[in-house]
Enzyme design. Structure first.
Site, PDB file in Angstrom:
ATOM      1  N   LYS A  54      22.142   1.867   9.739  1.00  0.00           N
ATOM      2  CA  LYS A  54      22.655   0.656   9.255  1.00  0.00           C
ATOM      3  C   LYS A  54      22.789  -0.417  10.108  1.00  0.00           C
ATOM      4  CE  LYS A  54      24.841   2.909   5.261  1.00  0.00           C
ATOM      5  NZ  LYS A  54      25.692   3.778   4.782  1.00  0.00           N
ATOM      6  N   GLN A  98      31.601   4.263   3.910  1.00  0.00           N
ATOM      7  CA  GLN A  98      30.763   5.598   3.907  1.00  0.00           C
ATOM      8  C   GLN A  98      31.445   6.776   3.528  1.00  0.00           C
ATOM      9  OE1 GLN A  98      27.645   5.416   5.618  1.00  0.00           O
ATOM     10  NE2 GLN A  98      27.261   7.393   4.710  1.00  0.00           N
ATOM     11  N   ASP A 121      27.453  -1.921  -1.880  1.00  0.00           N
ATOM     12  CA  ASP A 121      26.930  -0.641  -2.430  1.00  0.00           C
ATOM     13  C   ASP A 121      26.666  -0.752  -3.789  1.00  0.00           C
ATOM     14  OD1 ASP A 121      25.982   1.368  -0.651  1.00  0.00           O
ATOM     15  OD2 ASP A 121      27.969   2.049  -0.391  1.00  0.00           O
TER      16      ASP A 121
END
Ligand code: NDP
Length: 282
Positions: A54, A98, A121
């Site tokens: 990322k 995460q 997300d």
């Protein structure tokens, strides 16, 4: 037949270094610097490697990204406080947590605490609901990347049969909704589906997200079919997907590889969502 390989790595590189980079340049001119925060709890090796990718992609597009690291003993309250601070920080446009999180922390509670306008997300109920209703929203990254990969092949889904194997909230269900929005006829399969082979037999596109290594084989894939393999597994140091690439690539028209398929597209979509959030938040 030998399938065309749909390289997520190449499609992602192209999107990052042209489209997205240009958008960031335009935002920078207005003194907006898109910024992503990744909350990382514990020291799982796989999580650390996703996070590293990322960061690499953020650099390619020219956006800022930061990792907030916590020990696995961090409390749920501490994480919620940190998210609250991020929600109120105008210099931050996107935040992700995460996964997985340690068992003592409620994933639902943590994800629901993210301001939907910064939920890059696309996991909050607000953004999932908007997707369901066909409203403009931050679409969750893996399904978004899948659609971009299909688009890169020039496939028009209008009237096509898409079979999605796996019905998770983060991949299978949103992927099915996105295909429906493009007027595909979608068949959703899961662990209780009877006669999976029959459901695959008339598919123009098969999307596989089951989490079982090499679950789908070439003999289950019909002629002229595109196969999107979402799975990722490390089997004795070698990566493979949910599709048996060797047999499937002899049967499909086009297929995504593992690694280098859906994975990079997911990360690219995350960067794109952060830029979209920055454009909206300002
Ligand atoms: P989940 O474990 O959440 O869901 C798996 C789905 O597969 C469930 O719906 C389950 O059905 C279904 N399933 C399980 N067994 C069968 C079976 N025998 N026949 C048909 N369906 C079955 O998985 P995710 O969607 O989160 O992930 C799937 C895979 O994709 C994993 O390998 C994961 O690592 C990978 N992944 C990769 C990403 C990337 O960026 N490349 C991103 C996200 C995931 P039921 O609902 O009935 O239990």
């Amino acid at each position: 037949m030998t399938a065309k390989i749909i390289s997520g790595r190449e499609v992602a590189e192209n999107i990052l270094t042209t489209n997205l980079k240009n958008k960031v340049i335009e935002l920078n001119k207005k003194n907006i610097n898109p910024k992503l925060i990744v909350i990382l709890v514990g020291d799982m090796k796989a999580s650390a490697s996703y996070v590293a990718q990322k960061e690499k992609f953020a650099v390619k597009a020219g956006i800022e990204s930061d990792i907030l690291r916590f020990e696995s003993t961090v409390t749920e309250e501490q994480i919620l406080q940190e998210i609250n601070k991020i929600n109120n920080d105008n210099s931050i446009h996107g935040v992700i947590v995460q996964l997985p999180l340690p068992d003592h922390i409620s994933v639902a509670k943590v994800l629901n605490s993210i301001d939907p306008s910064k939920d890059v997300d696309g996991f909050t109920p607000t953004n999932v609901g908007k997707l369901f209703l066909g409203e403009d929203t931050l679409v969750s990254c893996t399904p978004k990347g899948i659609m971009q990969m299909l688009d890169s092949t020039g496939t028009d889904l209008n009237g096509k049969n898409v079979t999605v194997v796996g019905r998770s909230n983060i991949v299978g269900k949103p992927a099915a909704i996105l295909c429906l929005q493009q007027n595909a006829t979608v068949t959703m399969c899961h662990s209780r589906t009877k006669d999976l082979d029959a459901k695959l037999s008339d598919a123009d596109v098969i999307i596989v997200a089951v989490g079982i290594p090499k679950f789908i084989h070439g003999d289950q894939i019909p002629e002229n079919c595109i196969v999107i393999d979402v799975g990722i597994h490390n089997i004795e140091g070698k990566l493979c997907g949910d599709v048996d690439f060797e047999s499937a690539s002899k049967k499909a028209t086009a297929i995504t590889p593992v690694p280098g398929g859906v994975g990079p597209m997911t990360v690219c979509a995350l960067i794109e969502n952060t830029i979209i959030a920055a454009e909206r938040i300002g």
